[in-house]
Design a protein around this motif. Sequence first.
Motif, PDB file in Angstrom:
ATOM      1  N   GLN A 133      49.591 -61.933   0.686  1.00  0.00           N
ATOM      2  CA  GLN A 133      49.575 -61.380  -0.666  1.00  0.00           C
ATOM      3  C   GLN A 133      48.418 -60.393  -0.815  1.00  0.00           C
ATOM      4  O   GLN A 133      47.314 -60.629  -0.339  1.00  0.00           O
ATOM      5  CB  GLN A 133      49.444 -62.498  -1.707  1.00  0.00           C
ATOM      6  N   ALA A 134      48.719 -59.302  -1.480  1.00  0.00           N
ATOM      7  CA  ALA A 134      47.701 -58.276  -1.726  1.00  0.00           C
ATOM      8  C   ALA A 134      46.919 -58.657  -2.976  1.00  0.00           C
ATOM      9  O   ALA A 134      47.221 -58.211  -4.080  1.00  0.00           O
ATOM     10  CB  ALA A 134      48.367 -56.912  -1.893  1.00  0.00           C
ATOM     11  N   VAL A 135      45.932 -59.534  -2.806  1.00  0.00           N
ATOM     12  CA  VAL A 135      45.124 -59.959  -3.950  1.00  0.00           C
ATOM     13  C   VAL A 135      43.794 -59.224  -3.926  1.00  0.00           C
ATOM     14  O   VAL A 135      43.261 -58.896  -2.865  1.00  0.00           O
ATOM     15  CB  VAL A 135      44.887 -61.489  -3.957  1.00  0.00           C
ATOM     16  N   HIS A 136      43.309 -58.976  -5.102  1.00  0.00           N
ATOM     17  CA  HIS A 136      42.022 -58.301  -5.256  1.00  0.00           C
ATOM     18  C   HIS A 136      41.093 -59.281  -5.968  1.00  0.00           C
ATOM     19  O   HIS A 136      41.445 -59.853  -6.989  1.00  0.00           O
ATOM     20  CB  HIS A 136      42.207 -57.026  -6.076  1.00  0.00           C
ATOM     21  N   VAL A 137      39.907 -59.485  -5.412  1.00  0.00           N
ATOM     22  CA  VAL A 137      38.910 -60.349  -6.032  1.00  0.00           C
ATOM     23  C   VAL A 137      37.747 -59.471  -6.463  1.00  0.00           C
ATOM     24  O   VAL A 137      37.175 -58.749  -5.645  1.00  0.00           O
ATOM     25  CB  VAL A 137      38.433 -61.446  -5.044  1.00  0.00           C
ATOM     26  N   ASP A 138      37.434 -59.526  -7.760  1.00  0.00           N
ATOM     27  CA  ASP A 138      36.345 -58.703  -8.273  1.00  0.00           C
ATOM     28  C   ASP A 138      35.338 -59.560  -9.037  1.00  0.00           C
ATOM     29  O   ASP A 138      35.390 -60.793  -8.998  1.00  0.00           O
ATOM     30  CB  ASP A 138      36.888 -57.554  -9.139  1.00  0.00           C
ATOM     31  N   PHE A 139      34.456 -58.888  -9.765  1.00  0.00           N
ATOM     32  CA  PHE A 139      33.393 -59.575 -10.495  1.00  0.00           C
ATOM     33  C   PHE A 139      33.940 -60.571 -11.512  1.00  0.00           C
ATOM     34  O   PHE A 139      33.387 -61.659 -11.689  1.00  0.00           O
ATOM     35  CB  PHE A 139      32.480 -58.545 -11.181  1.00  0.00           C
ATOM     36  N   SER A 140      35.033 -60.227 -12.190  1.00  0.00           N
ATOM     37  CA  SER A 140      35.582 -61.131 -13.217  1.00  0.00           C
ATOM     38  C   SER A 140      36.098 -62.433 -12.585  1.00  0.00           C
ATOM     39  O   SER A 140      35.974 -63.504 -13.190  1.00  0.00           O
ATOM     40  CB  SER A 140      36.689 -60.448 -14.020  1.00  0.00           C
ATOM     41  N   HIS A 141      36.641 -62.342 -11.381  1.00  0.00           N
ATOM     42  CA  HIS A 141      37.095 -63.547 -10.678  1.00  0.00           C
ATOM     43  C   HIS A 141      35.899 -64.431 -10.315  1.00  0.00           C
ATOM     44  O   HIS A 141      35.942 -65.649 -10.469  1.00  0.00           O
ATOM     45  CB  HIS A 141      37.856 -63.178  -9.402  1.00  0.00           C
ATOM     46  N   ARG A 142      34.839 -63.784  -9.838  1.00  0.00           N
ATOM     47  CA  ARG A 142      33.640 -64.545  -9.469  1.00  0.00           C
ATOM     48  C   ARG A 142      32.975 -65.160 -10.702  1.00  0.00           C
ATOM     49  O   ARG A 142      32.464 -66.279 -10.653  1.00  0.00           O
ATOM     50  CB  ARG A 142      32.657 -63.650  -8.727  1.00  0.00           C
ATOM     51  N   LYS A 143      32.997 -64.428 -11.803  1.00  0.00           N
ATOM     52  CA  LYS A 143      32.432 -64.940 -13.054  1.00  0.00           C
ATOM     53  C   LYS A 143      33.223 -66.168 -13.520  1.00  0.00           C
ATOM     54  O   LYS A 143      32.627 -67.171 -13.945  1.00  0.00           O
ATOM     55  CB  LYS A 143      32.468 -63.840 -14.119  1.00  0.00           C
ATOM     56  N   LEU A 144      34.537 -66.117 -13.413  1.00  0.00           N
ATOM     57  CA  LEU A 144      35.370 -67.262 -13.769  1.00  0.00           C
ATOM     58  C   LEU A 144      35.062 -68.451 -12.860  1.00  0.00           C
ATOM     59  O   LEU A 144      34.895 -69.580 -13.329  1.00  0.00           O
ATOM     60  CB  LEU A 144      36.856 -66.910 -13.678  1.00  0.00           C
ATOM     61  N   ALA A 145      34.964 -68.209 -11.567  1.00  0.00           N
ATOM     62  CA  ALA A 145      34.658 -69.284 -10.613  1.00  0.00           C
ATOM     63  C   ALA A 145      33.300 -69.917 -10.940  1.00  0.00           C
ATOM     64  O   ALA A 145      33.176 -71.153 -10.948  1.00  0.00           O
ATOM     65  CB  ALA A 145      34.674 -68.748  -9.191  1.00  0.00           C
ATOM     66  N   ASP A 146      32.307 -69.094 -11.226  1.00  0.00           N
ATOM     67  CA  ASP A 146      30.980 -69.624 -11.577  1.00  0.00           C
ATOM     68  C   ASP A 146      31.043 -70.464 -12.851  1.00  0.00           C
ATOM     69  O   ASP A 146      30.396 -71.505 -12.954  1.00  0.00           O
ATOM     70  CB  ASP A 146      29.968 -68.493 -11.751  1.00  0.00           C
ATOM     71  N   LYS A 147      31.830 -70.014 -13.820  1.00  0.00           N
ATOM     72  CA  LYS A 147      31.974 -70.758 -15.079  1.00  0.00           C
ATOM     73  C   LYS A 147      32.623 -72.113 -14.821  1.00  0.00           C
ATOM     74  O   LYS A 147      32.178 -73.143 -15.343  1.00  0.00           O
ATOM     75  CB  LYS A 147      32.807 -69.944 -16.086  1.00  0.00           C
ATOM     76  N   LEU A 148      33.678 -72.145 -13.996  1.00  0.00           N
ATOM     77  CA  LEU A 148      34.349 -73.410 -13.682  1.00  0.00           C
ATOM     78  C   LEU A 148      33.419 -74.367 -12.936  1.00  0.00           C
ATOM     79  O   LEU A 148      33.395 -75.565 -13.221  1.00  0.00           O
ATOM     80  CB  LEU A 148      35.619 -73.155 -12.871  1.00  0.00           C
ATOM     81  N   ILE A 149      32.650 -73.822 -12.012  1.00  0.00           N
ATOM     82  CA  ILE A 149      31.692 -74.656 -11.279  1.00  0.00           C
ATOM     83  C   ILE A 149      30.653 -75.235 -12.241  1.00  0.00           C
ATOM     84  O   ILE A 149      30.286 -76.407 -12.138  1.00  0.00           O
ATOM     85  CB  ILE A 149      31.029 -73.859 -10.141  1.00  0.00           C
TER      86      ILE A 149
END
Length: 189
Positions: A133-149
């Motif tokens: 899959q052609a997925v793009h991971v950017d700052f918003s994805h990392r921000k979401l991951a940090d929030k969940l953690i």
Amino acid sequence: MFDTYLEKISHKWIILNDLNLKHNKSFQIDSVLIGGQSIYPIDVKNFEHDYYMENGQWYHPNYPNDGKDLLLQLQRSKSLFQQLLTNLGYSNFTFISRLVFVNPTFTLYEAPRDLPAILPTQMNGFIENLGKQAVHVDFSHRKLADKLISMHRTKSEYSIIPAYDFESLEKGIFREKCRREWNWKEENL
């Protein structure tokens, strides 16, 4: 075992494991994959041997009275997770929840074709598809991951033991059938 499979695609997806979260009610997600416009909340099972499905219930042939509704459990955690992310301002994702069975001895009979499950024989194809899959991971994805953690709860509310002292406890042995205190002397006279 599932984490070993995910290592093959860890360069493409943000992968979070063993999240214990709360949104109205507590819920747990074994693995979460975040990338592009998709989030995969995954419930991993290590069932062994043969199971069959009947009317939405999952049964082991040796325990036919112990049916489980794994799809209801999956839907519950997906729904709570979606609500949580919507409240956090992340409502633009597509949620693709899956039950993943990792034990190679697991077999499921009479499964519907549209079952949101990955069986052991489908694992390689599932991981390969995620890798393609052609997925793009950017700052918003990392921000979401940090929030969940940061929201991860290390202690389950079910493991909280109420305060008590030994003197306040009622002493004795109770019969299982009648819930009456058992007096050894009465029984043996």
